[in-house]
Design a protein around this motif. Sequence first.
Motif, PDB file in Angstrom:
ATOM      1  N   PRO A 199     -14.005  -0.262 -42.307  1.00 26.78           N
ATOM      2  CA  PRO A 199     -14.446   1.068 -41.859  1.00 26.78           C
ATOM      3  C   PRO A 199     -14.247   1.219 -40.353  1.00 26.78           C
ATOM      4  CG  PRO A 199     -16.134  -0.030 -43.192  1.00 26.78           C
ATOM      5  CD  PRO A 199     -15.124  -1.071 -42.824  1.00 26.78           C
ATOM      6  N   LEU A 200     -13.741   2.381 -39.944  1.00 25.54           N
ATOM      7  CA  LEU A 200     -13.530   2.650 -38.520  1.00 25.54           C
ATOM      8  C   LEU A 200     -14.119   4.000 -38.157  1.00 25.54           C
ATOM      9  CD1 LEU A 200      -9.772   1.627 -38.015  1.00 25.54           C
ATOM     10  CD2 LEU A 200     -11.802   0.265 -37.480  1.00 25.54           C
ATOM     11  N   PRO A 201     -14.784   4.106 -37.003  1.00 27.66           N
ATOM     12  CA  PRO A 201     -15.186   5.429 -36.512  1.00 27.66           C
ATOM     13  C   PRO A 201     -13.951   6.229 -36.128  1.00 27.66           C
ATOM     14  CG  PRO A 201     -15.636   3.745 -34.872  1.00 27.66           C
ATOM     15  CD  PRO A 201     -15.206   3.024 -36.101  1.00 27.66           C
ATOM     16  N   LEU A 202     -14.133   7.544 -35.950  1.00 26.99           N
ATOM     17  CA  LEU A 202     -13.001   8.442 -35.783  1.00 26.99           C
ATOM     18  C   LEU A 202     -12.086   8.037 -34.636  1.00 26.99           C
ATOM     19  CD1 LEU A 202     -11.479  11.018 -36.515  1.00 26.99           C
ATOM     20  CD2 LEU A 202     -13.052  12.282 -35.029  1.00 26.99           C
ATOM     21  N   ARG A 203     -12.630   7.762 -33.439  1.00 22.32           N
ATOM     22  CA  ARG A 203     -11.797   7.451 -32.282  1.00 22.32           C
ATOM     23  C   ARG A 203     -10.944   6.201 -32.530  1.00 22.32           C
ATOM     24  NH1 ARG A 203     -11.579  12.146 -29.890  1.00 22.32           N
ATOM     25  NH2 ARG A 203     -12.662  12.409 -27.915  1.00 22.32           N
ATOM     26  N   GLU A 204     -11.545   5.170 -33.104  1.00 18.32           N
ATOM     27  CA  GLU A 204     -10.791   3.950 -33.386  1.00 18.32           C
ATOM     28  C   GLU A 204      -9.732   4.205 -34.456  1.00 18.32           C
ATOM     29  OE1 GLU A 204     -13.400   0.643 -34.175  1.00 18.32           O
ATOM     30  OE2 GLU A 204     -14.742   1.250 -32.542  1.00 18.32           O
ATOM     31  N   TYR A 205     -10.067   5.022 -35.448  1.00 20.29           N
ATOM     32  CA  TYR A 205      -9.104   5.364 -36.505  1.00 20.29           C
ATOM     33  C   TYR A 205      -7.908   6.104 -35.906  1.00 20.29           C
ATOM     34  CZ  TYR A 205      -7.282   7.572 -40.767  1.00 20.29           C
ATOM     35  OH  TYR A 205      -6.470   8.003 -41.789  1.00 20.29           O
ATOM     36  N   GLU A 206      -8.165   7.088 -35.048  1.00 16.87           N
ATOM     37  CA  GLU A 206      -7.077   7.851 -34.425  1.00 16.87           C
ATOM     38  C   GLU A 206      -6.220   6.954 -33.543  1.00 16.87           C
ATOM     39  OE1 GLU A 206      -9.017  12.326 -34.050  1.00 16.87           O
ATOM     40  OE2 GLU A 206      -9.266  10.914 -32.400  1.00 16.87           O
ATOM     41  N   LEU A 207      -6.859   6.081 -32.782  1.00 11.67           N
ATOM     42  CA  LEU A 207      -6.122   5.192 -31.894  1.00 11.67           C
ATOM     43  C   LEU A 207      -5.251   4.227 -32.684  1.00 11.67           C
ATOM     44  CD1 LEU A 207      -5.453   3.983 -29.164  1.00 11.67           C
ATOM     45  CD2 LEU A 207      -7.628   2.724 -29.239  1.00 11.67           C
ATOM     46  N   LEU A 208      -5.799   3.633 -33.723  1.00 13.27           N
ATOM     47  CA  LEU A 208      -5.022   2.709 -34.539  1.00 13.27           C
ATOM     48  C   LEU A 208      -3.843   3.435 -35.188  1.00 13.27           C
ATOM     49  CD1 LEU A 208      -4.611  -0.084 -35.761  1.00 13.27           C
ATOM     50  CD2 LEU A 208      -6.181   0.565 -37.608  1.00 13.27           C
ATOM     51  N   GLY A 209      -4.074   4.656 -35.693  1.00 15.73           N
ATOM     52  CA  GLY A 209      -2.990   5.415 -36.297  1.00 15.73           C
ATOM     53  C   GLY A 209      -1.874   5.692 -35.303  1.00 15.73           C
ATOM     54  N   HIS A 210      -2.250   6.037 -34.078  1.00 14.76           N
ATOM     55  CA  HIS A 210      -1.251   6.300 -33.030  1.00 14.76           C
ATOM     56  C   HIS A 210      -0.413   5.052 -32.772  1.00 14.76           C
ATOM     57  CE1 HIS A 210       0.260   8.342 -29.382  1.00 14.76           C
ATOM     58  NE2 HIS A 210       0.242   7.128 -28.856  1.00 14.76           N
ATOM     59  N   LEU A 211      -1.055   3.907 -32.665  1.00 13.96           N
ATOM     60  CA  LEU A 211      -0.335   2.664 -32.387  1.00 13.96           C
ATOM     61  C   LEU A 211       0.541   2.246 -33.569  1.00 13.96           C
ATOM     62  CD1 LEU A 211      -3.183   0.727 -30.561  1.00 13.96           C
ATOM     63  CD2 LEU A 211      -1.134   1.711 -29.528  1.00 13.96           C
ATOM     64  N   LEU A 212       0.068   2.467 -34.791  1.00 17.79           N
ATOM     65  CA  LEU A 212       0.873   2.129 -35.962  1.00 17.79           C
ATOM     66  C   LEU A 212       2.108   3.019 -36.055  1.00 17.79           C
ATOM     67  CD1 LEU A 212      -1.872   1.520 -38.689  1.00 17.79           C
ATOM     68  CD2 LEU A 212      -0.330  -0.186 -37.695  1.00 17.79           C
ATOM     69  N   ARG A 213       1.952   4.310 -35.695  1.00 19.05           N
ATOM     70  CA  ARG A 213       3.101   5.208 -35.716  1.00 19.05           C
ATOM     71  C   ARG A 213       4.182   4.779 -34.716  1.00 19.05           C
ATOM     72  NH1 ARG A 213      -1.141   8.989 -36.537  1.00 19.05           N
ATOM     73  NH2 ARG A 213      -0.909  10.123 -38.512  1.00 19.05           N
ATOM     74  N   HIS A 214       3.738   4.080 -33.678  1.00 15.79           N
ATOM     75  CA  HIS A 214       4.667   3.626 -32.643  1.00 15.79           C
ATOM     76  C   HIS A 214       4.768   2.100 -32.649  1.00 15.79           C
ATOM     77  CE1 HIS A 214       3.274   7.631 -31.353  1.00 15.79           C
ATOM     78  NE2 HIS A 214       4.467   7.757 -30.828  1.00 15.79           N
ATOM     79  N   ALA A 215       4.609   1.495 -33.810  1.00 11.36           N
ATOM     80  CA  ALA A 215       4.598   0.034 -33.919  1.00 11.36           C
ATOM     81  C   ALA A 215       5.872  -0.564 -33.301  1.00 11.36           C
ATOM     82  CB  ALA A 215       4.480  -0.391 -35.377  1.00 11.36           C
ATOM     83  N   GLY A 216       5.662  -1.611 -32.499  1.00  9.15           N
ATOM     84  CA  GLY A 216       6.778  -2.275 -31.843  1.00  9.15           C
ATOM     85  C   GLY A 216       7.157  -1.667 -30.510  1.00  9.15           C
TER      86      GLY A 216
END
Length: 226
Positions: free
Chosen positions: A152-169
């Motif tokens: 489970p992730l709070p909203l800010r952490e979820y958004e941040l992780l999604g951003h980093l995954l979209r730009h993985a590497g």
Amino acid sequence: MIRVLLVEDDEATGEALSTLLRGEGFEVDGASTGRDGLRRFQDDGADLILLDWMLPEISGLDVCRTVRQESNVPIIMVTGKDSEIDKVVALEVGADDYVVKPYSSRELIARMRAVVRGRRNAGPPPSRVLESGPVRMDLEQRQVTVSGEEVPLPLREYELLGHLLRHAGRVTTKRQIADGLWGVHNKGVGRSIDVHIRRLRMKIEPDPKRPRHLLTVRGVGYKFQS
């Protein structure tokens, strides 16, 4: 017939634009606040969203970000904000095009038809799952798993992780994160990002003190490494 959701808080502008679009053969549904526009899209869908930036209740930027997490529908920002950084931010959060007021009616119609045509010719929509290394993010279920275990992730952490995954590497700067996700950048936000990164490491890294996936690129920013 192309179904357009027009989200515009200025009544005169909304009526004039609705009349123009209907005259060009579009079906138009209107909303005057960001919250109402988001609800109308989630309830009824659309083939295209025309979205003002400065809206009551929820900004157009936040509406765009939320819709993009749920759908591949074309979005055109129609706004009086004309700086380069405004355009970059809007495109980074998911807008397909950006039209500055006052605009040419012919140009707007042409841009609308172009983005719809481009989306229809683009093939199947992108996967609603982001995945890199042990981390898997299901955007439709808003669920994150690490090595198969739900985290489970709070909203800010979820958004941040999604951003980093979209730009993985790829390296992402704090400014890009702050502007792309939240539309602001200052020293406080930069420190907040550092805190969110530390918390994410506690949840997804086998050894948070020696991260293997959420990496710091010293003096530049962060990147997600599979």
